[in-house]
Write an enzyme that holds these catalytic residues in place. Structure first.
Site, mmCIF file in Angstrom:
data_model
loop_
_atom_site.group_PDB
_atom_site.id
_atom_site.type_symbol
_atom_site.label_atom_id
_atom_site.label_comp_id
_atom_site.label_asym_id
_atom_site.label_seq_id
_atom_site.Cartn_x
_atom_site.Cartn_y
_atom_site.Cartn_z
ATOM 1 N N SER A 125 33.698 41.464 52.696
ATOM 2 C CA SER A 125 32.271 41.123 52.808
ATOM 3 C C SER A 125 32.080 39.995 53.800
ATOM 4 O O SER A 125 32.965 39.134 53.958
ATOM 5 C CB SER A 125 31.809 40.675 51.415
ATOM 6 O OG SER A 125 30.640 39.926 51.497
ATOM 7 N N LYS B 15 37.017 37.942 47.626
ATOM 8 C CA LYS B 15 37.245 38.870 48.743
ATOM 9 C C LYS B 15 38.253 38.265 49.733
ATOM 10 O O LYS B 15 39.152 38.932 50.226
ATOM 11 C CB LYS B 15 35.922 39.167 49.468
ATOM 12 C CG LYS B 15 34.926 39.944 48.611
ATOM 13 C CD LYS B 15 35.397 41.358 48.423
ATOM 14 C CE LYS B 15 34.612 42.128 47.412
ATOM 15 N NZ LYS B 15 35.117 43.462 47.145
ATOM 16 N N TYR C 11 32.607 35.057 44.227
ATOM 17 C CA TYR C 11 32.638 36.443 44.735
ATOM 18 C C TYR C 11 33.242 36.473 46.140
ATOM 19 O O TYR C 11 34.204 37.201 46.413
ATOM 20 C CB TYR C 11 31.222 37.038 44.732
ATOM 21 C CG TYR C 11 31.125 38.308 45.554
ATOM 22 C CD1 TYR C 11 31.755 39.476 45.119
ATOM 23 C CD2 TYR C 11 30.450 38.338 46.779
ATOM 24 C CE1 TYR C 11 31.700 40.643 45.889
ATOM 25 C CE2 TYR C 11 30.389 39.490 47.536
ATOM 26 C CZ TYR C 11 31.015 40.642 47.093
ATOM 27 O OH TYR C 11 30.975 41.789 47.853
HETATM 28 N N1 LIG Z 1 26.546 46.343 48.651
HETATM 29 C C1 LIG Z 1 26.804 45.462 49.630
HETATM 30 O O1 LIG Z 1 25.913 45.043 50.391
HETATM 31 C C2 LIG Z 1 28.237 44.982 49.855
HETATM 32 C C3 LIG Z 1 28.478 44.081 50.910
HETATM 33 C C4 LIG Z 1 29.781 43.644 51.123
HETATM 34 C C5 LIG Z 1 30.816 44.117 50.341
HETATM 35 N N2 LIG Z 1 30.556 44.980 49.321
HETATM 36 C C6 LIG Z 1 31.684 45.459 48.516
HETATM 37 O O2 LIG Z 1 31.694 46.868 48.539
HETATM 38 C C7 LIG Z 1 32.234 47.368 47.312
HETATM 39 C C8 LIG Z 1 31.282 48.392 46.740
HETATM 40 O O3 LIG Z 1 30.016 47.764 46.514
HETATM 41 P P1 LIG Z 1 28.757 48.582 45.943
HETATM 42 O O4 LIG Z 1 27.548 47.928 46.492
HETATM 43 O O5 LIG Z 1 28.984 50.030 46.141
HETATM 44 O O6 LIG Z 1 28.854 48.187 44.402
HETATM 45 P P2 LIG Z 1 28.853 49.112 43.081
HETATM 46 O O7 LIG Z 1 28.785 48.170 41.910
HETATM 47 O O8 LIG Z 1 27.834 50.188 43.197
HETATM 48 O O9 LIG Z 1 30.309 49.787 43.153
HETATM 49 C C9 LIG Z 1 31.464 49.178 42.619
HETATM 50 C C10 LIG Z 1 32.115 50.225 41.709
HETATM 51 O O10 LIG Z 1 33.356 49.699 41.213
HETATM 52 C C11 LIG Z 1 33.473 50.033 39.824
HETATM 53 N N3 LIG Z 1 34.390 49.035 39.255
HETATM 54 C C12 LIG Z 1 34.252 47.689 39.179
HETATM 55 N N4 LIG Z 1 35.350 47.146 38.626
HETATM 56 C C13 LIG Z 1 36.222 48.156 38.379
HETATM 57 C C14 LIG Z 1 37.535 48.237 37.824
HETATM 58 N N5 LIG Z 1 38.180 47.134 37.421
HETATM 59 N N6 LIG Z 1 38.123 49.454 37.723
HETATM 60 C C15 LIG Z 1 37.485 50.586 38.139
HETATM 61 N N7 LIG Z 1 36.234 50.574 38.659
HETATM 62 C C16 LIG Z 1 35.612 49.371 38.777
HETATM 63 C C17 LIG Z 1 32.045 49.970 39.297
HETATM 64 O O11 LIG Z 1 31.859 50.733 38.108
HETATM 65 C C18 LIG Z 1 31.255 50.563 40.480
HETATM 66 O O12 LIG Z 1 31.156 51.970 40.381
HETATM 67 C C19 LIG Z 1 32.479 46.161 46.428
HETATM 68 O O13 LIG Z 1 33.841 45.793 46.534
HETATM 69 C C20 LIG Z 1 31.607 45.092 47.049
HETATM 70 O O14 LIG Z 1 32.104 43.801 46.793
HETATM 71 C C21 LIG Z 1 29.282 45.431 49.055
#
Ligand SMILES: NC(=O)c1ccc[n+]([C@@H]2O[C@H](COP(=O)([O-])OP(=O)(O)OC[C@H]3O[C@@H](n4cnc5c(N)ncnc54)[C@H](O)[C@@H]3O)[C@@H](O)[C@H]2O)c1
Length: 321
Positions: free
Chosen positions: A106, A134, A130
């Site tokens: 991120s 990362k 958070y």
């Molecule tokens: N959405 C954004 O703008 C953004 C920006 C930068 C980074 N990210 C990163 O991208 C990734 C996905 O983000 P997202 O927005 O799709 O979030 P999201 O919450 O929709 O997806 C994360 C998924 O991981 C699953 N999960 C969490 N812990 C788990 C575990 N221990 N075992 C199995 N499954 C688990 C959750 O159930 C969920 O389905 C994350 O790592 C997040 O930090 C997101």
């Protein structure tokens, strides 16, 4: 290829699963469904809990908790799931000889960057557990490369947004946590108050500027990262980090105007104070991903809001029937 996708039932994961599936890859999703939805990957992947019986060519690791604000109040939850969980996954990848890993990092690893657009070389000063989780995971990946030959890439996303252009899947987070869905829910009469936080930033219209990147462009970045890793020799392991952003910023007020334009409705909002820790400006220098991965974002703010608007207006209850 046969690809393991952790967190593949979540927002960005499910869009990447869709693209992998459409490309003809075999996909296995590992998701504890704390936030994800089985419907987001139905028919495209099977959900499993174990490595046994599967020989994976690569892994894309989305699974994490991702609310920066919550992480400040509850760092244990974030370090345990995001860092310890990643260490467990990395150990298992090494054990089962899965040599390629693409990780969801991120732009929060940069904290308040000194130079805009922010490049991968910017100093890393995360301002929340958070962001720290990362950055710690990135460091661990690099050491696993040196010690065990793991080939890995960290993709530092900017503001993920939009929905699949065929309107099949979208951003399901309820309540909405990101600016665009919050605005759209309000326009659809679903949300509560819309508060525009901070109107006195040193930007042309006084509101924060962010880099909104379409979720399908992010998905494409993962596919390109897997291809790049495939070509790298595994002699010494590999670790690389890439920014995934459009390289352009839009202010909160520009986002509001575009949601009004796309929806044809007027957004009623109130103004509020700045949110602590919010940088005034943040957009990516994406030249490294363009040059090295051959990645190029296809969508702009208008398409992001159009796809998000279509998804939310046709799925008022998300995946729930
Ligand atoms: N959405 C954004 O703008 C953004 C920006 C930068 C980074 N990210 C990163 O991208 C990734 C996905 O983000 P997202 O927005 O799709 O979030 P999201 O919450 O929709 O997806 C994360 C998924 O991981 C699953 N999960 C969490 N812990 C788990 C575990 N221990 N075992 C199995 N499954 C688990 C959750 O159930 C969920 O389905 C994350 O790592 C997040 O930090 C997101």
């Amino acid at each position: 290829m046969k690809i393991l996708v952790t967190g593949g039932a979540g927002y960005i994961g499910s869009h990447t699963v869709k693209m992998l599936h459409e490309r003809g890859d075999e996909v296995v999703v590992f998701d504890n469904l704390v936030y994800g939805h089985e419907e987001a990957v139905a028919g495209r992947a099977k959900l499993v809990e174990v490595f046994k019986g599967n020989k994976f060519d690569g892994c894309i690791h989305f699974a994490a908790y991702c609310a920066a604000g919550e992480s400040v109040a509850n760092p244990a939850k974030y370090f345990e799931n995001n860092v310890s969980g990643s260490v467990n996954l990395l150990k298992t990848l090494v054990k089962y000889k899965v040599e390629r890993l693409v990780f969801s990092s991120s732009c929060s690893v940069y904290g308040q960057p000194k130079t805009i657009p922010v490049s991968e070389k910017e100093s890393k000063k995360p301002e929340s557990p958070y962001g720290e989780s990362k950055w710690m995971t990135e460091r661990i990946m690099e050491w696993f490369g040196k010690a065990y030959g793991l080939k890995s890439i960290a993709l530092r996303y900017f503001n993920a947004s939009g929905a699949s252009p065929d309107n099949e899947i979208g951003d399901e987070a309820k309540p909405a946590t990101r600016l665009i869905p919050i605005a759209i829910e309000k326009l659809l009469g679903q949300g509560g108050k819309f508060i525009l936080n901070g109107t006195d930033y040193p930007t042309p219209d006084g509101t924060c500027i962010r880099d909104y990147i379409h979720v399908m462009d992010l998905a494409d970045g993962h596919l390109k990262a897997l291809v790049y890793l495939e070509k790298q020799s595994k002699e010494k392991g590999v670790f690389e980090a890439f920014n995934l952003g459009t390289g352009k910023g839009n202010s909160n007020k520009e986002v509001i105007k575009m949601t009004e334009r796309v929806s044809g409705k007027k957004l009623e909002y109130q103004t509020g104070p700045r949110r602590p820790g919010d940088p005034a400006k943040l957009w990516a220098d994406n030249r490294k991903a363009r040059k090295v991965l051959g990645w190029k974002p296809k969508y702009g703010l208008k398409e992001i809001i159009e796809t998000d608007w279509r998804w939310h207006s046709t799925h008022p209850k998300g995946y729930a029937k």
